[in-house]
Design a protein around this motif. Structure first.
Motif, PDB file in Angstrom:
ATOM      1  N   SER A 125       0.813  -1.220   0.000  1.00 41.08           N
ATOM      2  CA  SER A 125       0.000   0.000   0.000  1.00 41.08           C
ATOM      3  C   SER A 125       0.845   1.269   0.000  1.00 41.08           C
ATOM      4  N   ASP A 126       2.097   1.155  -0.348  1.00 43.94           N
ATOM      5  CA  ASP A 126       2.969   2.313  -0.382  1.00 43.94           C
ATOM      6  C   ASP A 126       2.564   3.211  -1.555  1.00 43.94           C
ATOM      7  N   ILE A 127       1.823   4.253  -1.256  1.00 45.68           N
ATOM      8  CA  ILE A 127       1.286   5.146  -2.280  1.00 45.68           C
ATOM      9  C   ILE A 127       2.396   5.791  -3.102  1.00 45.68           C
ATOM     10  N   GLN A 128       3.484   6.204  -2.450  1.00 37.82           N
ATOM     11  CA  GLN A 128       4.574   6.854  -3.174  1.00 37.82           C
ATOM     12  C   GLN A 128       5.185   5.906  -4.208  1.00 37.82           C
ATOM     13  N   THR A 129       5.300   4.634  -3.847  1.00 41.69           N
ATOM     14  CA  THR A 129       5.834   3.639  -4.791  1.00 41.69           C
ATOM     15  C   THR A 129       4.935   3.527  -6.007  1.00 41.69           C
ATOM     16  N   VAL A 130       3.630   3.508  -5.772  1.00 42.08           N
ATOM     17  CA  VAL A 130       2.671   3.411  -6.869  1.00 42.08           C
ATOM     18  C   VAL A 130       2.743   4.663  -7.741  1.00 42.08           C
ATOM     19  N   ILE A 131       2.821   5.833  -7.137  1.00 45.80           N
ATOM     20  CA  ILE A 131       2.924   7.087  -7.890  1.00 45.80           C
ATOM     21  C   ILE A 131       4.206   7.099  -8.722  1.00 45.80           C
ATOM     22  N   GLY A 173       7.330   4.307 -15.009  1.00 42.40           N
ATOM     23  CA  GLY A 173       7.072   3.215 -15.928  1.00 42.40           C
ATOM     24  C   GLY A 173       5.954   3.506 -16.897  1.00 42.40           C
ATOM     25  N   ASN A 174       5.427   4.729 -16.809  1.00 37.80           N
ATOM     26  CA  ASN A 174       4.307   5.112 -17.669  1.00 37.80           C
ATOM     27  C   ASN A 174       3.204   4.063 -17.580  1.00 37.80           C
ATOM     28  N   VAL A 175       2.840   3.755 -16.330  1.00 38.25           N
ATOM     29  CA  VAL A 175       1.869   2.706 -16.044  1.00 38.25           C
ATOM     30  C   VAL A 175       0.463   3.220 -16.314  1.00 38.25           C
ATOM     31  N   TYR A 176      -0.307   2.409 -17.018  1.00 38.36           N
ATOM     32  CA  TYR A 176      -1.679   2.756 -17.356  1.00 38.36           C
ATOM     33  C   TYR A 176      -2.593   2.570 -16.140  1.00 38.36           C
ATOM     34  N   TYR A 177      -2.368   1.502 -15.396  1.00 36.71           N
ATOM     35  CA  TYR A 177      -3.232   1.196 -14.256  1.00 36.71           C
ATOM     36  C   TYR A 177      -2.460   0.311 -13.293  1.00 36.71           C
ATOM     37  N   TYR A 178      -2.945   0.254 -12.075  1.00 33.60           N
ATOM     38  CA  TYR A 178      -2.348  -0.714 -11.163  1.00 33.60           C
ATOM     39  C   TYR A 178      -3.455  -1.525 -10.512  1.00 33.60           C
ATOM     40  N   ILE A 179      -3.106  -2.782 -10.245  1.00 33.42           N
ATOM     41  CA  ILE A 179      -4.035  -3.717  -9.608  1.00 33.42           C
ATOM     42  C   ILE A 179      -3.473  -4.026  -8.237  1.00 33.42           C
ATOM     43  N   HIS A 180      -4.320  -3.923  -7.245  1.00 40.90           N
ATOM     44  CA  HIS A 180      -3.897  -4.181  -5.876  1.00 40.90           C
ATOM     45  C   HIS A 180      -4.261  -5.610  -5.498  1.00 40.90           C
ATOM     46  N   LYS A 181      -3.280  -6.314  -4.903  1.00 36.95           N
ATOM     47  CA  LYS A 181      -3.538  -7.670  -4.397  1.00 36.95           C
ATOM     48  C   LYS A 181      -4.268  -7.572  -3.068  1.00 36.95           C
ATOM     49  N   PRO A 182      -5.200  -8.398  -2.776  1.00 37.22           N
ATOM     50  CA  PRO A 182      -5.877  -9.352  -3.652  1.00 37.22           C
ATOM     51  C   PRO A 182      -6.850  -8.621  -4.567  1.00 37.22           C
ATOM     52  N   TRP A 183      -7.156  -9.196  -5.702  1.00 36.66           N
ATOM     53  CA  TRP A 183      -8.023  -8.571  -6.685  1.00 36.66           C
ATOM     54  C   TRP A 183      -9.255  -9.424  -6.921  1.00 36.66           C
TER      55      TRP A 183
END
Length: 189
Positions: free
Chosen positions: A92-98, A104-114
């Motif tokens: 859940s590290d928001i800064q890592t996701v940002i 990485g020019n990421v389109y979306y991220y999926i959080h486990k579990p999904w």
């Protein structure tokens, strides 16, 4: 040609990269009915797949040994810039996701579990995005080809007009006739 690019009958390839076999198998079971799913347990083998096959979407785990998901997605962008990049993370590290989204020019991220329905929706949107990019590239190429052809035709027509409307058949050398010739050369194009 355009219809084929947007057709839902085309089975697009999805590359899933995760060091956990259970995650790979779960995602494959979720997506295999609609897509050709290619599995990879690390970033290096994923890079080989990207160099050899056309991939529409990449799902990469953020935390993997040797090469993390962001690094993989950055390198994937160089090899296949049109592939939609999706990051999967259990943290859940928001800064890592940002950072991942930006670097990485990421389109979306999926959080486990999904939830499988959520993954289906995200992948469907990712494939739609990929199809639109491919259609756009095709249309741009067609427009460029049409413009090139029209430019060639325009050049031929201009040369034909110059031959047809040349002044070598007109007799006259007076200053007034020279003015007429100058004016005609300006008007013809």
């Amino acid at each position: 040609k355009k219809e084929n690019l947007m057709s839902k009958n085309i089975r697009r390839k999805i590359l899933i990269v995760d060091d956990e076999p259970s995650v790979l198998n779960s995602l494959k079971r979720t997506l295999r009915k609609e897509y050709d799913v290619i599995l990879s347990q690390d970033g290096f083998s994923a890079m080989l797949v990207l160099k050899e096959q056309e991939i529409a979407a990449i799902i990469a785990d953020q935390r993997m040994p040797k090469m993390n998901g962001v690094t993989l997605l950055e390198k994937a962008m160089e090899i296949q810039p049109d592939a939609t990049r999706i990051l999967i993370t259990g943290y859940s590290d928001i800064q890592t996701v940002i950072d991942a989204i930006n670097e990485g020019n990421v389109y979306y991220y999926i959080h486990k579990p999904w939830e499988p329905e959520d993954v289906h929706l995200i992948i469907r949107q990712a494939i739609d995005r990929y199809n639109l990019i491919q259609t756009n590239r095709s249309l741009v190429a067609e427009i460029e080809e049409t413009n090139r052809r029209l430019s060639d035709e325009n050049l031929l027509l201009t040369k034909d007009a110059e031959k047809r409307y040349s002044f070598d058949q007109i007799i006259g050398e007076s200053p007034i006739m020279n003015d007429v010739f100058i004016l005609m050369r300006k008007v013809i194009p």
